[in-house]
Design a protein around this motif. Structure first.
Motif, PDB file in Angstrom:
ATOM      1  N   UNK A 180       0.754  -1.231   0.012  1.00  0.00           N
ATOM      2  CA  UNK A 180      -0.077  -0.033   0.020  1.00  0.00           C
ATOM      3  C   UNK A 180       0.799   1.290   0.033  1.00  0.00           C
ATOM      4  N   UNK A 181       1.879   1.302   0.982  1.00  0.00           N
ATOM      5  CA  UNK A 181       2.711   2.391   0.953  1.00  0.00           C
ATOM      6  C   UNK A 181       3.696   2.657  -0.272  1.00  0.00           C
ATOM      7  N   UNK A 182       4.151   1.547  -0.536  1.00  0.00           N
ATOM      8  CA  UNK A 182       5.255   1.826  -1.759  1.00  0.00           C
ATOM      9  C   UNK A 182       4.650   2.144  -2.984  1.00  0.00           C
ATOM     10  N   UNK A 183       3.328   1.617  -3.282  1.00  0.00           N
ATOM     11  CA  UNK A 183       2.590   1.672  -4.521  1.00  0.00           C
ATOM     12  C   UNK A 183       1.559   2.878  -4.755  1.00  0.00           C
ATOM     13  N   UNK A 184       1.037   3.093  -3.509  1.00  0.00           N
ATOM     14  CA  UNK A 184       0.166   4.263  -3.475  1.00  0.00           C
ATOM     15  C   UNK A 184      -1.262   3.392  -4.126  1.00  0.00           C
ATOM     16  N   UNK A 185      -1.309   1.973  -4.177  1.00  0.00           N
ATOM     17  CA  UNK A 185      -2.495   1.278  -4.574  1.00  0.00           C
ATOM     18  C   UNK A 185      -2.980   0.493  -3.507  1.00  0.00           C
ATOM     19  N   UNK A 186      -4.390   0.318  -3.810  1.00  0.00           N
ATOM     20  CA  UNK A 186      -5.162  -0.636  -2.639  1.00  0.00           C
ATOM     21  C   UNK A 186      -4.703  -2.234  -2.765  1.00  0.00           C
ATOM     22  N   UNK A 187      -4.797  -3.060  -2.070  1.00  0.00           N
ATOM     23  CA  UNK A 187      -4.581  -4.461  -2.280  1.00  0.00           C
ATOM     24  C   UNK A 187      -5.441  -5.080  -3.543  1.00  0.00           C
ATOM     25  N   UNK A 188      -6.698  -4.353  -3.479  1.00  0.00           N
ATOM     26  CA  UNK A 188      -7.454  -4.948  -4.402  1.00  0.00           C
ATOM     27  C   UNK A 188      -7.188  -4.346  -5.990  1.00  0.00           C
ATOM     28  N   UNK A 189      -6.700  -3.352  -6.135  1.00  0.00           N
ATOM     29  CA  UNK A 189      -6.038  -3.006  -7.137  1.00  0.00           C
ATOM     30  C   UNK A 189      -5.034  -3.824  -7.817  1.00  0.00           C
ATOM     31  N   UNK A 190      -4.106  -4.216  -6.878  1.00  0.00           N
ATOM     32  CA  UNK A 190      -2.928  -4.853  -6.814  1.00  0.00           C
ATOM     33  C   UNK A 190      -3.506  -6.483  -7.343  1.00  0.00           C
ATOM     34  N   UNK A 191      -4.585  -6.966  -6.739  1.00  0.00           N
ATOM     35  CA  UNK A 191      -5.062  -8.175  -7.163  1.00  0.00           C
ATOM     36  C   UNK A 191      -5.664  -7.989  -8.612  1.00  0.00           C
ATOM     37  N   UNK A 192      -6.159  -6.978  -8.921  1.00  0.00           N
ATOM     38  CA  UNK A 192      -6.884  -6.832 -10.290  1.00  0.00           C
ATOM     39  C   UNK A 192      -5.689  -6.835 -11.278  1.00  0.00           C
ATOM     40  N   UNK A 193      -4.577  -6.348 -10.925  1.00  0.00           N
ATOM     41  CA  UNK A 193      -3.475  -6.605 -11.894  1.00  0.00           C
ATOM     42  C   UNK A 193      -2.984  -7.951 -12.308  1.00  0.00           C
ATOM     43  N   UNK A 194      -3.272  -8.795 -11.661  1.00  0.00           N
ATOM     44  CA  UNK A 194      -3.044 -10.164 -11.596  1.00  0.00           C
ATOM     45  C   UNK A 194      -4.026 -11.088 -12.555  1.00  0.00           C
TER      46      UNK A 194
END
Length: 428
Positions: A77-91
């Motif tokens: 969250x802190x390193x990317x400025x993105x939420x965990x769901x936004x991260x999951x979505x990218x997968x």
């Protein structure tokens, strides 16, 4: 500058950030308090009642791996400025399908379970009142508190309940006069006969499931939103899970000293905690019954507040991301439309379960999806934090990867075990 303030210099800010010492620990305490529910107390109590202090080491291991897992969620969250769901979505889109089904089914069933858990100690204190009255009241009260309250208010309320939990649960352990020598011996890893499943359950159950993933959202609501807060986040997370470990250790002590040494068996499930309160009352006086039941309620109700707030934030982000809304859109934040929709979903529809027989099909689906979530979280965090999606400076190193891998393997094993249990219910 006032004497009660520290100056926190962060690498990405041009001016110092002043923050009061007591405000350093916040979101971590929320995620730990939310994750430690009655089920965790029961699991640890069972370990103490069956094996004494022999599995004390599993509490330490559980704290360490949960610190690693939550640190990973916070670091993303802190390193990317993105939420965990936004991260999951990218997968891939498969993550949205799984998470969408999971959060809706989980919310419906968990809502009823959490309300019932909070009602049990209240009914034990006031047996003339129907359990469903207390359950509905707990759900509605929790819904109202997170509906109107801002994050700062919510965090203070959680801190209050953590204080109640600390005094009552730890106080109950102190009253039983723990054997420090045996406790120290239990820190040496050994698995007693027939103790493997219990050991795995305690290790994997120290504080949280889906609420672990909510940590990044609470960081954002706290105002910690950049890599400059990384050290503070790690301190916050570490202190909070050490506190949670103290809670769990306390229940192990109560189980070992009061039940194991006395050869006392309790009922299965959370009803065993009510029975434990009666045993404490018989041994140490009626006051101890009330004392422990208040702690039981604080543990369960803090989970209601944390889930009603944190998972509703996750749902709001889920819908907002699918709809392509800006990250600062108020509908994706506390008090927004989608947030409040899920608060209602957690509070109102689950009340139907309180009046019906257990819907076995829904319970099995809930169990199956739940068994998959923790492996899903651990494996996707490993994926995200070792890929180009994370800035090179903040990607995982060998220690983080080792601990996260242990998390993934542990939760896969526990998940398979739970899957077998849930499928077995269909043929019972």
């Amino acid at each position: 500058m006032p004497a009660d303030e520290d100056v926190l210099r962060t690498p990405d800010l041009t001016t110092p950030v002043s923050t009061r010492r007591w405000r350093i620990v916040g979101p971590g305490l929320v995620v730990a308090a939310t994750g430690i529910g009655a089920g965790d107390l029961v699991a640890t109590l069972v370990a103490g009642s069956r094996f004494g202090y022999a599995l004390a080491w599993t509490v330490v291991v559980g704290v360490v791996i949960k610190i690693a897992l939550v640190e990973g969620a916070g670091r993303w969250s802190l390193a990317t400025g993105r939420t965990i769901f936004e991260g999951w979505r990218s997968l891939g889109r498969w993550t949205s399908v799984y998470f969408g089904v999971y959060i809706v089914v989980w919310g419906f069933v968990y809502g009823a379970a959490a309300m019932s858990s909070s009602a049990l100690p209240l009914q034990a204190l006031f047996p003339g009142v129907d359990l469903k009255v207390f359950a509905i009241g707990a759900g509605v009260l929790g819904g109202v508190m997170v509906w109107f309250g801002k994050y700062s208010f919510f965090e203070k309320v959680i801190a209050f309940f953590v204080g109640v939990m600390f005094v009552t649960v730890v106080g109950s352990a102190i009253v039983t006069l723990p054997n420090l020598g045996e406790l120290a011996a239990g820190l040496v890893p050994t698995i007693p006969e027939n103790g493997l499943v219990v050991a795995l359950s305690v290790t994997g159950g120290v504080g949280g499931t889906i609420t672990l993933a909510a940590y990044g959202y609470w960081l954002r609501e706290k105002g910690w939103h950049s890599p400059g807060w990384m050290k503070v986040m790690r301190l916050d997370n570490g202190v909070a899970y050490v506190v949670s470990g103290v809670f769990v250790f306390s229940m192990l002590v109560v189980g070992a000293e009061l039940l194991y040494s006395g050869g006392i068996a309790l009922a299965d499930g959370e009803g065993g905690l009510v029975q434990l309160a009666a045993v404490l009352g018989e041994r140490y006086g009626t006051f101890m019954t009330w004392f422990f039941l208040i702690g039981f309620f604080a543990t369960s109700f803090s989970s209601i507040l944390g889930v009603w707030n944190g998972v509703s934030l996750m749902f709001a982000d889920f819908v907002g991301t699918l709809r392509g809304l800006d990250s600062d859109d108020p509908r994706r934040r506390i008090g927004g439309l989608y947030y409040r929709v899920f608060v209602v979903w957690l509070t109102v529809p689950p009340m139907a379960i309180l009046f019906l027989d257990r819907p076995i099909g829904l319970i099995v689906l809930y169990g199956v999806l739940g068994a998959l979530f923790m492996p899903f979280l651990a494996i996707t965090l490993l994926w995200l934090l070792n890929s180009s999606r994370t800035p090179a400076e903040w990607r995982s190193r060998w220690l983080s990867n080792s601990l996260m891998t242990i998390c993934a393997v542990l939760f896969v094993v526990l998940g398979v075990q739970q899957l077998l249990t849930e499928v077995g219910k269909l043929f019972a």
